[in-house]
Design a protein around this motif. Structure first.
Motif, PDB file in Angstrom:
ATOM      1  N   VAL A  83      -3.907  36.678   7.072  1.00  0.00           N
ATOM      2  CA  VAL A  83      -3.523  35.606   8.050  1.00  0.00           C
ATOM      3  C   VAL A  83      -2.220  34.814   7.574  1.00  0.00           C
ATOM      4  O   VAL A  83      -1.365  34.195   8.053  1.00  0.00           O
ATOM      5  N   CYS A  84      -2.428  34.549   6.026  1.00  0.00           N
ATOM      6  CA  CYS A  84      -1.377  33.442   5.471  1.00  0.00           C
ATOM      7  C   CYS A  84      -1.140  33.901   4.051  1.00  0.00           C
ATOM      8  O   CYS A  84      -2.206  34.227   3.196  1.00  0.00           O
ATOM      9  N   ASP A  85       0.160  33.885   3.654  1.00  0.00           N
ATOM     10  CA  ASP A  85       0.387  34.344   2.268  1.00  0.00           C
ATOM     11  C   ASP A  85       1.308  33.201   1.837  1.00  0.00           C
ATOM     12  O   ASP A  85       2.602  33.335   2.299  1.00  0.00           O
ATOM     13  N   THR A  86       1.053  32.112   0.953  1.00  0.00           N
ATOM     14  CA  THR A  86       1.984  31.022   0.488  1.00  0.00           C
ATOM     15  C   THR A  86       1.432  30.483  -0.735  1.00  0.00           C
ATOM     16  O   THR A  86       0.440  30.871  -1.259  1.00  0.00           O
TER      17      THR A  86
ATOM     18  N   GLU B  47       0.953  24.945  -3.145  1.00  0.00           N
ATOM     19  CA  GLU B  47       1.385  23.789  -2.610  1.00  0.00           C
ATOM     20  C   GLU B  47       1.733  23.583  -1.199  1.00  0.00           C
ATOM     21  O   GLU B  47       1.160  22.505  -0.595  1.00  0.00           O
ATOM     22  N   ASP B  48       2.221  24.660  -0.572  1.00  0.00           N
ATOM     23  CA  ASP B  48       2.279  24.606   0.931  1.00  0.00           C
ATOM     24  C   ASP B  48       0.941  24.706   1.658  1.00  0.00           C
ATOM     25  O   ASP B  48       0.760  24.208   2.567  1.00  0.00           O
ATOM     26  N   PHE B  49       0.068  25.613   0.967  1.00  0.00           N
ATOM     27  CA  PHE B  49      -1.028  25.925   1.694  1.00  0.00           C
ATOM     28  C   PHE B  49      -2.024  24.523   1.739  1.00  0.00           C
ATOM     29  O   PHE B  49      -2.498  24.003   2.941  1.00  0.00           O
ATOM     30  N   PHE B  50      -2.007  23.669   0.936  1.00  0.00           N
ATOM     31  CA  PHE B  50      -2.911  22.574   0.810  1.00  0.00           C
ATOM     32  C   PHE B  50      -2.076  21.192   1.170  1.00  0.00           C
ATOM     33  O   PHE B  50      -2.393  20.099   1.731  1.00  0.00           O
ATOM     34  N   GLY B  51      -0.698  21.480   0.956  1.00  0.00           N
ATOM     35  CA  GLY B  51       0.164  20.113   1.228  1.00  0.00           C
ATOM     36  C   GLY B  51       0.843  20.224   2.458  1.00  0.00           C
ATOM     37  O   GLY B  51       1.577  19.210   2.928  1.00  0.00           O
ATOM     38  N   ASN B  52       0.972  21.301   3.182  1.00  0.00           N
ATOM     39  CA  ASN B  52       1.747  21.536   4.514  1.00  0.00           C
ATOM     40  C   ASN B  52       1.117  22.185   5.752  1.00  0.00           C
ATOM     41  O   ASN B  52       1.415  22.986   6.102  1.00  0.00           O
ATOM     42  N   ILE B  53       0.033  21.225   5.943  1.00  0.00           N
ATOM     43  CA  ILE B  53      -1.081  21.646   6.847  1.00  0.00           C
ATOM     44  C   ILE B  53      -0.543  21.829   8.254  1.00  0.00           C
ATOM     45  O   ILE B  53      -0.880  22.907   9.001  1.00  0.00           O
ATOM     46  N   ARG B  54       0.589  21.232   8.797  1.00  0.00           N
ATOM     47  CA  ARG B  54       1.142  21.152  10.231  1.00  0.00           C
ATOM     48  C   ARG B  54       1.890  22.720  10.246  1.00  0.00           C
ATOM     49  O   ARG B  54       2.129  23.066  11.342  1.00  0.00           O
TER      50      ARG B  54
ATOM     51  N   HIS C 148       0.854  25.478   9.485  1.00  0.00           N
ATOM     52  CA  HIS C 148      -0.283  26.640   9.400  1.00  0.00           C
ATOM     53  C   HIS C 148      -0.429  26.899  11.018  1.00  0.00           C
ATOM     54  O   HIS C 148      -0.688  26.123  11.809  1.00  0.00           O
ATOM     55  N   ASN C 149      -1.184  28.189  11.091  1.00  0.00           N
ATOM     56  CA  ASN C 149      -1.861  28.511  12.463  1.00  0.00           C
ATOM     57  C   ASN C 149      -3.178  27.877  12.592  1.00  0.00           C
ATOM     58  O   ASN C 149      -3.475  27.271  11.797  1.00  0.00           O
ATOM     59  N   GLU C 150      -3.627  27.995  14.024  1.00  0.00           N
ATOM     60  CA  GLU C 150      -4.695  27.196  14.270  1.00  0.00           C
ATOM     61  C   GLU C 150      -5.848  27.638  13.280  1.00  0.00           C
ATOM     62  O   GLU C 150      -6.999  26.564  12.869  1.00  0.00           O
ATOM     63  N   ARG C 151      -6.163  28.804  13.065  1.00  0.00           N
ATOM     64  CA  ARG C 151      -7.010  29.338  12.164  1.00  0.00           C
ATOM     65  C   ARG C 151      -7.262  28.809  10.827  1.00  0.00           C
ATOM     66  O   ARG C 151      -8.394  28.247  10.233  1.00  0.00           O
TER      67      ARG C 151
ATOM     68  N   LYS D 135      -5.954  25.838   9.935  1.00  0.00           N
ATOM     69  CA  LYS D 135      -5.667  24.656   9.873  1.00  0.00           C
ATOM     70  C   LYS D 135      -7.446  24.217  10.226  1.00  0.00           C
ATOM     71  O   LYS D 135      -8.029  23.136   9.699  1.00  0.00           O
ATOM     72  N   ARG D 136      -8.051  25.064  10.804  1.00  0.00           N
ATOM     73  CA  ARG D 136      -9.753  24.775  11.033  1.00  0.00           C
ATOM     74  C   ARG D 136     -10.288  25.071   9.821  1.00  0.00           C
ATOM     75  O   ARG D 136     -11.093  24.247   9.227  1.00  0.00           O
ATOM     76  N   PHE D 137      -9.989  25.972   9.114  1.00  0.00           N
ATOM     77  CA  PHE D 137     -10.432  26.192   7.577  1.00  0.00           C
ATOM     78  C   PHE D 137     -10.310  24.947   6.842  1.00  0.00           C
ATOM     79  O   PHE D 137     -11.166  24.521   6.235  1.00  0.00           O
ATOM     80  N   LEU D 138      -9.212  24.555   6.742  1.00  0.00           N
ATOM     81  CA  LEU D 138      -8.683  23.383   5.778  1.00  0.00           C
ATOM     82  C   LEU D 138      -9.525  22.009   6.226  1.00  0.00           C
ATOM     83  O   LEU D 138     -10.100  21.232   5.552  1.00  0.00           O
ATOM     84  N   GLU D 139      -9.763  21.761   7.409  1.00  0.00           N
ATOM     85  CA  GLU D 139     -10.436  20.616   8.117  1.00  0.00           C
ATOM     86  C   GLU D 139     -11.879  20.862   7.723  1.00  0.00           C
ATOM     87  O   GLU D 139     -12.505  19.937   7.382  1.00  0.00           O
ATOM     88  N   THR D 140     -12.433  22.238   7.735  1.00  0.00           N
ATOM     89  CA  THR D 140     -13.753  22.317   7.332  1.00  0.00           C
ATOM     90  C   THR D 140     -14.186  21.889   5.896  1.00  0.00           C
ATOM     91  O   THR D 140     -14.909  21.446   5.647  1.00  0.00           O
TER      92      THR D 140
END
Length: 250
Positions: free
Chosen positions: A222-225, A228-235, A237-240, A242-247
């Motif tokens: 789903v994501c390969d990054t 820094e971008d994974f945790f610092g650039n949340i906006r 990401h796709n919705e899936r 984002k939901r994981f990071l919110e959790t």
């Protein structure tokens, strides 16, 4: 050429007592270079551990190929070399209970790498010191804590001069104090340039040690990054994701 090339891999398992098969990796492709720490994240049952086991040759693949240093896992003649190049540490330790720590560390280098016993024992002493367990050289399996067993498993993998360490949820069965023991060793190895592919739910390790994040779901990437971008650039990401990071409270 990347150190590890995963090319359009599909892997499925038969469903017990049912017709059909459960597909856990679907036409999956990704490359790994011999540098940095890659953490594989995503919900349980999404193929993360299966991917590591396929890379190591512990699981066969249905379609596609995995090439490790130019050797295909589909050729069984390559499996020993691939297992040496990709040292694996499991969720549950697999030390030989009949042997002491020294024997556990030296048996494979002596038998598979034809390393002289004296050299193997000197190397074992070096790695036991590296993981902070030089005083446990003659301890048996039942004399070690869970954290000590995992640190010894890491030392045992390093004894084979692997080009990459594959770490499969190695702290999930440990209490918080033992988990910190193991993560401290992994951070130290990362600082020394050891290449690692790690399946983990330890976000502190992912944040502080990883250089690359792969997020997987339902056997797909789903994501390969970068971390820094994974945790610092949340906006971005796709919705899936984002939901994981919110959790996890990011």
């Amino acid at each position: 050429m990347a150190m590890i090339e995963v090319k359009n891999v599909t892997k499925s398992y038969p469903i017990p007592k049912q017709k059909g098969r459960l597909t856990v990796l679907k036409n999956f492709s990704v490359d790994f270079d011999q540098e940095g720490v890659t953490v594989l994240l995503g919900p349980s049952g999404t193929g993360k551990s299966t991917l590591l086991r396929c890379i190591n040759g512990l699981e066969t693949i249905d379609e596609g190929d995995i090439v490790v240093n130019g050797l295909s896992v589909r050729d069984k003649r390559n499996h020993t070399r691939i297992c040496v190049d990709c040292g694996m540490v499991f969720q549950h330790t697999t030390l030989f209970p009949q042997y002491d720590v020294l024997r556990n560390l030296t048996i494979s280098p002596i038998k598979l790498l034809h390393m002289p016993r004296k050299e193997a024992e000197e190397k074992a002493a070096y790695y036991l010191d590296k993981v902070g367990l030089s005083g446990k050289v003659h301890a048996k399996h039942n004399e070690l804590s869970g954290g000590e067993k995992q640190r010894i498993s890491i030392a045992r993998a390093l004894m084979m001069n692997p080009k990459a360490l594959l770490l499969d949820e190695i702290t999930s069965a440990l209490d918080p104090e033992m988990t910190q023991e193991v993560l401290t060793i992994l951070r130290k190895l990362a600082d020394e340039g050891v290449c690692m592919l790690a399946v983990t739910h330890e976000m502190s390790f992912a944040r502080n040690v990883a250089s690359r994040i792969l997020f997987m779901e339902k056997g797909a990437l789903v994501c390969d990054t970068s971390v820094e971008d994974f945790f610092g650039n949340i906006r971005s990401h796709n919705e899936r994701v984002k939901r994981f990071l919110e959790t996890i409270g990011v």
